[in-house]
Design an enzyme around this catalytic site. Structure first.
Site, short mmCIF file in Angstrom:
data_model
loop_
_atom_site.label_atom_id
_atom_site.label_comp_id
_atom_site.label_asym_id
_atom_site.label_seq_id
_atom_site.Cartn_x
_atom_site.Cartn_y
_atom_site.Cartn_z
N ARG A 47 42.29 93.33 43.20
CA ARG A 47 41.26 93.56 44.23
C ARG A 47 40.78 92.24 44.85
O ARG A 47 41.48 91.23 44.76
CB ARG A 47 40.13 94.37 43.60
N ASN B 192 31.57 98.23 30.12
CA ASN B 192 32.02 97.99 31.49
C ASN B 192 30.81 97.41 32.22
O ASN B 192 29.92 98.15 32.62
CB ASN B 192 32.48 99.29 32.16
N GLU C 185 36.08 94.96 26.71
CA GLU C 185 35.68 95.03 28.12
C GLU C 185 36.59 96.03 28.84
O GLU C 185 37.82 95.94 28.70
CB GLU C 185 35.82 93.63 28.74
N HIS D 4 37.53 98.07 32.59
CA HIS D 4 37.35 98.31 34.03
C HIS D 4 38.26 99.44 34.45
O HIS D 4 39.44 99.47 34.07
CB HIS D 4 37.69 97.06 34.84
N ALA E 163 29.69 95.23 38.31
CA ALA E 163 29.60 94.03 39.15
C ALA E 163 29.10 92.81 38.36
O ALA E 163 29.44 91.67 38.70
CB ALA E 163 28.70 94.29 40.34
N ARG F 192 31.15 107.66 44.07
CA ARG F 192 31.41 106.37 44.73
C ARG F 192 32.91 106.12 44.86
O ARG F 192 33.68 106.39 43.93
CB ARG F 192 30.73 105.21 43.97
N PRO G 224 25.96 98.62 36.37
CA PRO G 224 25.43 99.19 37.61
C PRO G 224 26.44 100.02 38.40
O PRO G 224 27.62 99.66 38.48
CB PRO G 224 25.00 97.95 38.42
N ASN G 225 25.94 101.10 38.94
CA ASN G 225 26.68 102.02 39.83
C ASN G 225 27.71 102.89 39.11
O ASN G 225 28.35 103.73 39.75
CB ASN G 225 27.37 101.25 40.98
N TYR H 95 37.93 104.60 42.19
CA TYR H 95 37.47 104.92 40.83
C TYR H 95 37.83 106.34 40.38
O TYR H 95 37.60 106.68 39.22
CB TYR H 95 35.95 104.69 40.72
C1 DQA Z 1 34.49 97.84 37.83
C2 DQA Z 1 35.06 96.71 38.68
C3 DQA Z 1 33.95 95.84 39.24
O1 DQA Z 1 34.48 94.79 40.03
C4 DQA Z 1 33.02 96.66 40.09
O2 DQA Z 1 31.93 95.87 40.55
C5 DQA Z 1 32.54 97.91 39.43
C6 DQA Z 1 33.46 98.64 38.58
C7 DQA Z 1 35.60 98.82 37.36
O3 DQA Z 1 35.32 99.59 36.44
O4 DQA Z 1 36.69 98.84 37.94
O5 DQA Z 1 31.42 98.34 39.66
O6 DQA Z 1 33.91 97.29 36.67
#
Ligand code: DQA
Length: 160
Positions: free
Chosen positions: A106, A73, A97, A99, A76, A17, A9-10, A22
């Site tokens: 964080r 990835n 995985e 990020h 959240a 964002r 998501p997102n 990011y």
């Molecule tokens: C994320 C880190 C997560 O905590 C966050 O909710 C994201 C992006 C990252 O790529 O740094 O949406 O996965």
């Protein structure tokens, strides 16, 4: 060999964002770079993004018999989703995985990954380059699997 890249998501909002966290790069541009690495290294690649947990679970399940590895990835859902963890565990495919941000630098709620224990590895905090590193790692895993299979075939033919 085929890799399926799953974005949670997102991540479709990258470039818009929280650019301070990011960065400015859009998800599509990350995918273009991954595609070119795949082409150069004779790998098939497919991309999937969803904001919905169940759709991500479905896509992971569909990887059985279709893909040789997953780069994910979970965004959240990393910190909450037992369903995504169970799906990764069920398909038994090498999974990386990724990020963009360093989740351990964080907020505390981001320090826990539900997914990490069922993944081959985790790359965190390297920005978009992390996806490239995941491709390199997956390529290495594929080479190791191929070498192992060749060794097994050679051993069987020696026994016969
Ligand atoms: C994320 C880190 C997560 O905590 C966050 O909710 C994201 C992006 C990252 O790529 O740094 O949406 O996965």
């Amino acid at each position: 060999m085929k890799i399926v890249v799953i974005q949670g998501p997102n991540l479709n909002m990258l470039g818009h964002r929280e650019r301070n966290i990011y960065g400015p790069m859009k998800m599509e541009d990350i995918h273009t770079q991954m595609k070119s690495f795949a082409t150069q290294n004779n790998l098939e690649i497919e991309f999937f993004q969803s904001n919905l947990e169940g759709e991500i679970v479905d896509r992971i399940q569909e990887c059985i018999g279709e893909a040789d590895g997953i780069i994910i990835n979970p965004a959240a859902y990393t910190h909450t989703s037992i369903a995504i963890r169970d799906a990764i565990s069920a398909v038994q495919l090498p999974t990386m995985e990724v990020h963009l941000s360093n989740i351990y630098q964080r907020e505390e709620f981001r320090h826990k990954s539900m997914i990490a224990p069922v993944c081959s590895g985790q790359i965190t905090g390297m920005g978009p380059f992390g996806y490239h590193l995941a491709m390199v790692a997956m390529h290495q895993v594929f080479n190791e699997i191929r070498a192992m299979r060749e060794q097994q075939v050679a051993q069987k033919s020696q026994q016969a």
